[in-house]
Every structure is written in C-alpha cells, then in structure tokens.
Scaffold this motif. Structure first.
Motif, PDB file in Angstrom:
ATOM      1  N   LEU A 126     -70.932 -88.100  -8.813  1.00 46.82           N
ATOM      2  CA  LEU A 126     -70.398 -87.609  -7.543  1.00 46.82           C
ATOM      3  C   LEU A 126     -69.009 -87.011  -7.754  1.00 46.82           C
ATOM      4  O   LEU A 126     -68.701 -85.944  -7.234  1.00 46.82           O
ATOM      5  CB  LEU A 126     -70.333 -88.734  -6.501  1.00 46.82           C
ATOM      6  N   ILE A 127     -68.160 -87.699  -8.517  1.00 50.89           N
ATOM      7  CA  ILE A 127     -66.803 -87.211  -8.761  1.00 50.89           C
ATOM      8  C   ILE A 127     -66.850 -85.856  -9.461  1.00 50.89           C
ATOM      9  O   ILE A 127     -66.103 -84.933  -9.101  1.00 50.89           O
ATOM     10  CB  ILE A 127     -66.000 -88.247  -9.578  1.00 50.89           C
ATOM     11  N   ALA A 128     -67.742 -85.716 -10.426  1.00 50.24           N
ATOM     12  CA  ALA A 128     -67.888 -84.430 -11.120  1.00 50.24           C
ATOM     13  C   ALA A 128     -68.348 -83.355 -10.140  1.00 50.24           C
ATOM     14  O   ALA A 128     -67.843 -82.220 -10.154  1.00 50.24           O
ATOM     15  CB  ALA A 128     -68.871 -84.570 -12.279  1.00 50.24           C
ATOM     16  N   ARG A 129     -69.295 -83.690  -9.276  1.00 47.26           N
ATOM     17  CA  ARG A 129     -69.815 -82.716  -8.297  1.00 47.26           C
ATOM     18  C   ARG A 129     -68.721 -82.320  -7.309  1.00 47.26           C
ATOM     19  O   ARG A 129     -68.556 -81.153  -6.970  1.00 47.26           O
ATOM     20  CB  ARG A 129     -71.021 -83.325  -7.562  1.00 47.26           C
ATOM     21  N   ALA A 130     -67.942 -83.291  -6.837  1.00 51.25           N
ATOM     22  CA  ALA A 130     -66.873 -83.016  -5.877  1.00 51.25           C
ATOM     23  C   ALA A 130     -65.736 -82.227  -6.531  1.00 51.25           C
ATOM     24  O   ALA A 130     -64.974 -81.552  -5.840  1.00 51.25           O
ATOM     25  CB  ALA A 130     -66.346 -84.322  -5.295  1.00 51.25           C
ATOM     26  N   GLY A 131     -65.651 -82.289  -7.855  1.00 54.61           N
ATOM     27  CA  GLY A 131     -64.611 -81.564  -8.572  1.00 54.61           C
ATOM     28  C   GLY A 131     -64.885 -80.079  -8.726  1.00 54.61           C
ATOM     29  O   GLY A 131     -64.055 -79.345  -9.255  1.00 54.61           O
ATOM     30  N   ALA A 136     -63.867 -77.745  -0.900  1.00 56.07           N
ATOM     31  CA  ALA A 136     -62.556 -77.884  -0.255  1.00 56.07           C
ATOM     32  C   ALA A 136     -62.438 -79.215   0.484  1.00 56.07           C
ATOM     33  O   ALA A 136     -61.334 -79.723   0.684  1.00 56.07           O
ATOM     34  CB  ALA A 136     -62.323 -76.735   0.716  1.00 56.07           C
ATOM     35  N   GLU A 137     -63.569 -79.778   0.918  1.00 55.73           N
ATOM     36  CA  GLU A 137     -63.547 -81.034   1.677  1.00 55.73           C
ATOM     37  C   GLU A 137     -64.798 -81.835   1.393  1.00 55.73           C
ATOM     38  O   GLU A 137     -65.907 -81.300   1.344  1.00 55.73           O
ATOM     39  CB  GLU A 137     -63.466 -80.739   3.182  1.00 55.73           C
ATOM     40  N   VAL A 138     -64.597 -83.140   1.220  1.00 59.37           N
ATOM     41  CA  VAL A 138     -65.721 -84.067   1.057  1.00 59.37           C
ATOM     42  C   VAL A 138     -65.788 -84.911   2.323  1.00 59.37           C
ATOM     43  O   VAL A 138     -64.806 -85.548   2.706  1.00 59.37           O
ATOM     44  CB  VAL A 138     -65.549 -84.964  -0.185  1.00 59.37           C
ATOM     45  N   GLY A 163     -56.802 -85.489  -5.713  1.00 56.01           N
ATOM     46  CA  GLY A 163     -56.234 -84.444  -4.872  1.00 56.01           C
ATOM     47  C   GLY A 163     -57.224 -83.751  -3.960  1.00 56.01           C
ATOM     48  O   GLY A 163     -56.923 -82.701  -3.393  1.00 56.01           O
ATOM     49  N   LEU A 164     -58.416 -84.338  -3.777  1.00 57.62           N
ATOM     50  CA  LEU A 164     -59.421 -83.726  -2.909  1.00 57.62           C
ATOM     51  C   LEU A 164     -59.220 -84.148  -1.457  1.00 57.62           C
ATOM     52  O   LEU A 164     -58.821 -85.281  -1.181  1.00 57.62           O
ATOM     53  CB  LEU A 164     -60.828 -84.120  -3.369  1.00 57.62           C
ATOM     54  N   LYS A 165     -59.504 -83.239  -0.529  1.00 55.85           N
ATOM     55  CA  LYS A 165     -59.458 -83.565   0.888  1.00 55.85           C
ATOM     56  C   LYS A 165     -60.713 -84.365   1.228  1.00 55.85           C
ATOM     57  O   LYS A 165     -61.834 -83.921   0.972  1.00 55.85           O
ATOM     58  CB  LYS A 165     -59.405 -82.291   1.731  1.00 55.85           C
ATOM     59  N   VAL A 166     -60.523 -85.542   1.794  1.00 59.60           N
ATOM     60  CA  VAL A 166     -61.642 -86.427   2.120  1.00 59.60           C
ATOM     61  C   VAL A 166     -61.567 -86.775   3.597  1.00 59.60           C
ATOM     62  O   VAL A 166     -60.512 -87.140   4.105  1.00 59.60           O
ATOM     63  CB  VAL A 166     -61.598 -87.716   1.268  1.00 59.60           C
TER      64      VAL A 166
END
Length: 197
Positions: A126-131, A136-138, A163-166
C-alpha cells in the motif's frame, strides 16, 4: 452413520462467515436433495473462480487480468486513492457514484487477536502504491470498528510520515436520519466533526 463425503461437504460449508454446524448441514442437505443443479453450478463457478481470479497488481482487488478494468480506466482520477478493507466496501463506494478516483483494497484489517498485523495486510505494498507521484490524497475508508480505526490510524501514521495528504471518511447522522432515533455515539461524533455552513 453419515457418509464421509457428506461430512466433508458440511465441514467445507462451515468456512463461510456466520455458518455454524447446523446451517452448514441444512445447506448441504438442501443442495444434495433439492437443488443438485444449483450445487453443480456452485461447484463449477467456485472452481473456475479459483482458477482465473488473482489480485490486481495496482489495487489488490480481484481480477482476471494483471491490472483490473478500474485501474486501467484512464477516466479515473489518479490523484485520489481510496483505501478500503474488502472488495465489498469498494463496491458500496462505487454504488454511490460520487467517487471517481482509484482504490487500494487491504483484503482485511489489523486484528492482533487474530494474528493479522501490518505484514499480513502487506501495508508495504500500500505504501508503495500511495507513493506514486500521481497520488495527491489518500482517503481512508476503513470501517468504523475498533479494528478499522486501528487500521486507519496505522496507515495514516505511515503515510503522513512520507509527506502524503491523508484524509478519513467522516462520520455523523445518516442522511434522512432523525436525532431521536440515532445512537448517542453517532451524535457525539457528528458534533465533533461538525462543519461550517
């Protein structure tokens, strides 16, 4: 004495959620005595599904190809990634017709008592996919159970550190709901998550 093949069928049916010994026995007798055609169709469909279904390389839901149709659709908004627990949750969000982004299906939730931790949920995937730079937002859309909340908190911590917008689905009084028929926990949460008008 029950034939061993019947015992095996009854025991196999018990793997379904919410099916105990009596329900499994009723199902087995029904399929064998009243709906052999349905039993054959069920057996063939299950066998075929086990042969051809796999997890989508991008969103982890079930698909017959490497990438599911939803992930391959260029009209989907690649900047939004909605995280759900199960494919059924994805289906419910899709039914609202109010979300056009992409998904990631966890295929479960954190549950230490059941031996399900971050490794079992493959949160690294999931972290790799969100990267992906397009994201821009999870949006965390796990269930509002203790396990779902713990899962959302863990994922939010991991993604925010990168640093991802969650964001998280909000909770509150259901559409068309009346306060006098709403539980106090829902009302309390709606007050906490109130917004300006």
């Amino acid at each position: 004495m029950t034939p061993s093949s019947l015992d095996e069928l009854i025991e196999a049916l018990r793997c379904l959620p919410g099916v105990g010994p009596k329900s499994a026995q009723r199902m087995a007798y029904h399929l064998l005595q009243r709906d052999q055609r349905g039993a054959g169709r069920l057996a063939r469909a299950l066998s075929h599904a086990l042969e051809v279904l796999r997890h989508c390389e991008r969103c982890n839901t079930f698909t017959e190809s490497e990438i599911c149709e939803r992930c391959a659709n260029p009209r989907r908004d690649a900047s939004l990634l909605c995280v759900v627990e199960m494919p059924a949750d994805l289906a419910m969000i899709e039914q609202t017709q109010s979300y056009s982004g992409l998904y990631y299906v966890l295929m479960g939730r954190l549950s230490p008592l059941d031996g399900v931790g971050p490794r079992e949920l493959k949160l690294d995937k999931l972290i790799a996919r969100a990267g992906d730079p397009a994201v821009a937002e999870v949006i965390l859309a796990t269930n509002f159970t203790n396990e779902g909340e713990a899962t959302a908190h863990t994922i939010a911590t991991l993604l925010s550190a990168r640093g991802l917008k969650v964001s998280r689905l909000s909770r509150g009084v259901p559409v068309g709901g009346e306060l006098e028929h709403t539980d106090t926990g829902t009302i309390a949460q709606a007050l906490v998550e109130r917004r300006s008008v």
